[in-house]
Each structure stands twice: as C-alpha cells, then as structure tokens.
Enzyme design. Structure first.
Site, PDB file in Angstrom:
ATOM      1  N   GLU A 170       8.915   3.746   9.658  1.00  0.00           N
ATOM      2  CA  GLU A 170       9.781   4.884   9.363  1.00  0.00           C
ATOM      3  C   GLU A 170      11.090   4.950  10.149  1.00  0.00           C
ATOM      4  O   GLU A 170      11.331   5.897  10.909  1.00  0.00           O
ATOM      5  CB  GLU A 170       8.996   6.185   9.546  1.00  0.00           C
ATOM      6  CG  GLU A 170       7.883   6.341   8.533  1.00  0.00           C
ATOM      7  CD  GLU A 170       7.277   7.729   8.488  1.00  0.00           C
ATOM      8  OE1 GLU A 170       7.487   8.522   9.437  1.00  0.00           O
ATOM      9  OE2 GLU A 170       6.591   8.038   7.495  1.00  0.00           O
ATOM     10  N   GLU A 297       2.205   4.463   3.377  1.00  0.00           N
ATOM     11  CA  GLU A 297       1.723   5.772   3.841  1.00  0.00           C
ATOM     12  C   GLU A 297       1.806   6.773   2.697  1.00  0.00           C
ATOM     13  O   GLU A 297       2.870   6.952   2.087  1.00  0.00           O
ATOM     14  CB  GLU A 297       2.549   6.321   5.011  1.00  0.00           C
ATOM     15  CG  GLU A 297       2.135   5.860   6.372  1.00  0.00           C
ATOM     16  CD  GLU A 297       2.815   6.648   7.487  1.00  0.00           C
ATOM     17  OE1 GLU A 297       3.097   7.861   7.286  1.00  0.00           O
ATOM     18  OE2 GLU A 297       3.072   6.063   8.550  1.00  0.00           O
TER      19      GLU A 297
END
Length: 374
Positions: A170, A297
C-alpha cells in the site's frame, strides 16, 4: 435456524448476481487466499514499525497457531497465503538491506509453514513505500538499499517456485509516482546496464538474485487502490516496469479493494460490490494492455451486507479470470477474533470454525469460483 437462513441467503446471492456479469471467460480464478498477519504488527501507515511490536503467528513464539490456520484454509480450497512483515522486523530496526539472522529465521518459520501446506506463499513488505516516515527513493532509504533488501530476500527463496514476491504494501501519497516506477540508463564497466527506481529496482534485484520465474506483485499509489489504479497514473507508470530481459512475464499488478463506505477497510458494513467503478475499468485496462492483477487485500465485517457484496465481487472477478487472478482476504493470523475484519478461525477441540464471512462468501469451498474446487 439462523445457519439454514444464511445458507439460503448466500445461495440466492450467488444465483442472482450472475446477471451482473459480462463474462469474458468461463475459467475459474487461479487464486484464493488469506493474509496471515502478525509479523507486520507495530507498523503504521507512515512506515514507522517496531520489531518489538510484531506478534508472530507461530505457536512457539506467541502461542498463535498460524500453521494450523493455514492448513485448515488449504484443506478448504485456499491456495495462497500472504505473509505481511515489517521491513524493520527483518533488519532488527536497522535501515539497511541486510537481514538480521535471528529475525529472518523467525519469519522463515512462517514461510516454511506455508510452503508445507502446498500453497503459494506471498512475501509482503508491509511498509507503505516508507521507512520511519520517509518515502523510499524520495527522501527515505535509497533505491539501492531497497534493492539490497529484496536481493537478499529473493536469494533465499530463489528456487521456491511457490514463493511470490510482493514488492510493497500500500504505497500512498507518493510525491512522484513515475519515480516510484521509472528507470534511467547508466554506463558501468563499459557496458550498458539498467538502474531502476522503486518497483523497478526491486524487480531487477529479485530477478538478478536468481528468482527468474516467480511472480512479482507491483503496487501503485493510493494504498494500492484498485479503484484509482488507472486514474492515479499507477497503471501507466507500472506498465513500464520490466524484467531485465525486457519482458513483463509474471509481473502482476497488486491491487486492494474494500467495500465499506470510504474504502478504508475499517468499517464492518459493506455498501458496494465495486463492480462498476472498480473491477470493470480495471479489467478493461488489464485486457487492453495484456496484463494481470491480483486482489491481495479485500474483506469486510462478518455481516450480511459484506456476505452479499463480496459474493458479487468474487463472482464478477471469476468472470474476468483471464486478467484477474484471484483474491486474498484480510485477515487471519495473530488478529483477535473480535477484530472488525477478522477472518481468524476459532479452534474448538478437534476442528477449526470459520468466521461468517469466510464460511458464507470467501471460502472456495462455498463459492466454487476457484480452480482448486471448481
């Protein structure tokens, strides 16, 4: 009575959501998995991590049976586990690419437990493109240090065909997304070589360490957002990242998608399936550019709204399996079962019991959209 109702509810969801799908392929998804978290505990979104904050999902170290969880999931048709770890954990809080022998051995125990199931194992550096608040290659650790880290990691598992390398978890608020991906040419020792920044430096380091065929996941900015992957410029920038031989083979786009109201993955309720604003435009770009992505995710609360919307999203992803490889739920491992997005199975006597979202939507055994059970 409640269980019977929920089984009927999910069956209805799976049957009615077929109308949402413009099928490009009838092949099942290649992957379904779960994040086995714990080695990343103590990490913030600014890349500040403390090695002492980790809670390894290893029974000998914490009393948490990550190996048992993975075997249970594997038996239910899951075939990949993402294993988040803080950079600082691997180097014992030193900003270096040199692995600490003891810390790395602990993490390798989890990787070995994963490999022993027969599943794929995804190495994930969980630092948000930062180290203690500073962006890699843009004020923080140099790209050379980042490349050294990945070279050392890849050297260890270069012969493990079921190890996947996740460059970074991320990235966000990257001052220069092109610098996160771009490359420049240098001359050294009388021959032209490639010196790559960000993702490219990691890819080159991994390949030159001898891991020549394994998958490498490339994340964009905005927390690896699947929704903004194209609009943020991540798609175009990462589209230029190549293997040292100039190919794109096994370079996979790494995307995340949560279905709560703000897409943060911090709320129990889901409000969308993400098909129109996320998965359709992403699949269109991937197909037009001959690339593939993995949703590493995703998840939601153990509530009916998330059962509904995640079932729809997984159904749609399966219809696009020529470009979307699969999904990995967040998260099991060392999380408490009370965690809002918990996918931690509970153990009672002789068996594991799944959370509601896993049992009713995400388990391949339930949805039948994954190659292991299709």
């Amino acid at each position: 009575m409640a269980i019977k109702f929920l089984h009927s509810f999910v069956a209805a969801v799976l049957s009615t959501t077929t109308v949402l799908v413009n099928a490009q392929t009838s092949a099942p998804l290649q992957f379904a998995g779960v994040n086995i978290a714990g080695f990343d505990f103590g990490c913030g979104t600014d890349g500040t991590c403390s090695a002492s904050g980790a809670v390894p999902p290893i029974f000998q170290l914490s009393g948490i049976d990550g190996a048992g969880q993975m075997q249970h999931f594997f038996d239910d048709g899951y075939n990949v586990f993402r294993l988040p770890v803080g950079w600082q954990y691997l180097t014992n809080d030193q900003m270096t690419g040199v692995l600490d022998e003891t810390q790395f051995a602990n993490y390798n125990t989890l990787v070995s437990d994963c490999l022993s199931t027969g599943a794929y194992c995804l190495i994930d550096i969980h630092n948000y493109a930062r180290y203690n608040g500073q962006v890699i290659g843009q004020g923080g650790p140099s790209n050379e240090v980042f490349a050294e880290l990945w070279s050392n990691i890849a050297s260890y598992w270069k012969n493990e065909t079921k190890v996947i390398f996740g460059v970074m978890n991320e990235p966000h608020d990257i001052p220069n997304i092109s610098a996160w991906a771009e490359y420049v040419l240098l001359v050294r020792r009388f021959k032209m070589i490639l010196r790559f920044l960000g993702n490219q430096s990691a890819v080159t380091a991994i390949r030159e360490a001898g891991a020549s065929t394994q998958m490498i996941l490339l994340p964009g900015t905005d927390y690896a957002s699947a929704k903004t992957f194209v609009s943020s410029g991540s798609a175009d920038a990462l589209g230029e990242v190549k293997n040292p031989d100039g190919t794109f083979t096994n370079l996979i786009m790494d995307v995340h998608k949560y279905l709560d109201y703000d897409g943060s993955g911090t709320n129990a309720e889901c409000v969308t399936n993400g098909i129109d604003d996320t998965w359709t435009p992403l699949a269109t770009w991937l197909r037009a550019n001959g690339r593939k992505a993995l949703n590493s995710e995703t998840g939601g609360g153990n509530v009916e709204s998330c059962i509904n919307y995640l079932s729809q999203a997984i159904n749609y992803q399966a219809s696009q399996s020529d470009v979307i490889l699969g999904y990995i739920g967040w998260a099991a491992g060392s999380f408490a079962t009370s965690y809002v997005l918990s996918q931690v199975p509970s153990y009672s006597g002789t068996s594991w019991n799944d959370t509601l979202l896993v049992s009713m939507a995400m388990s391949p055994k339930t949805n039948k959209f994954v190659v292991t059970v299709a």
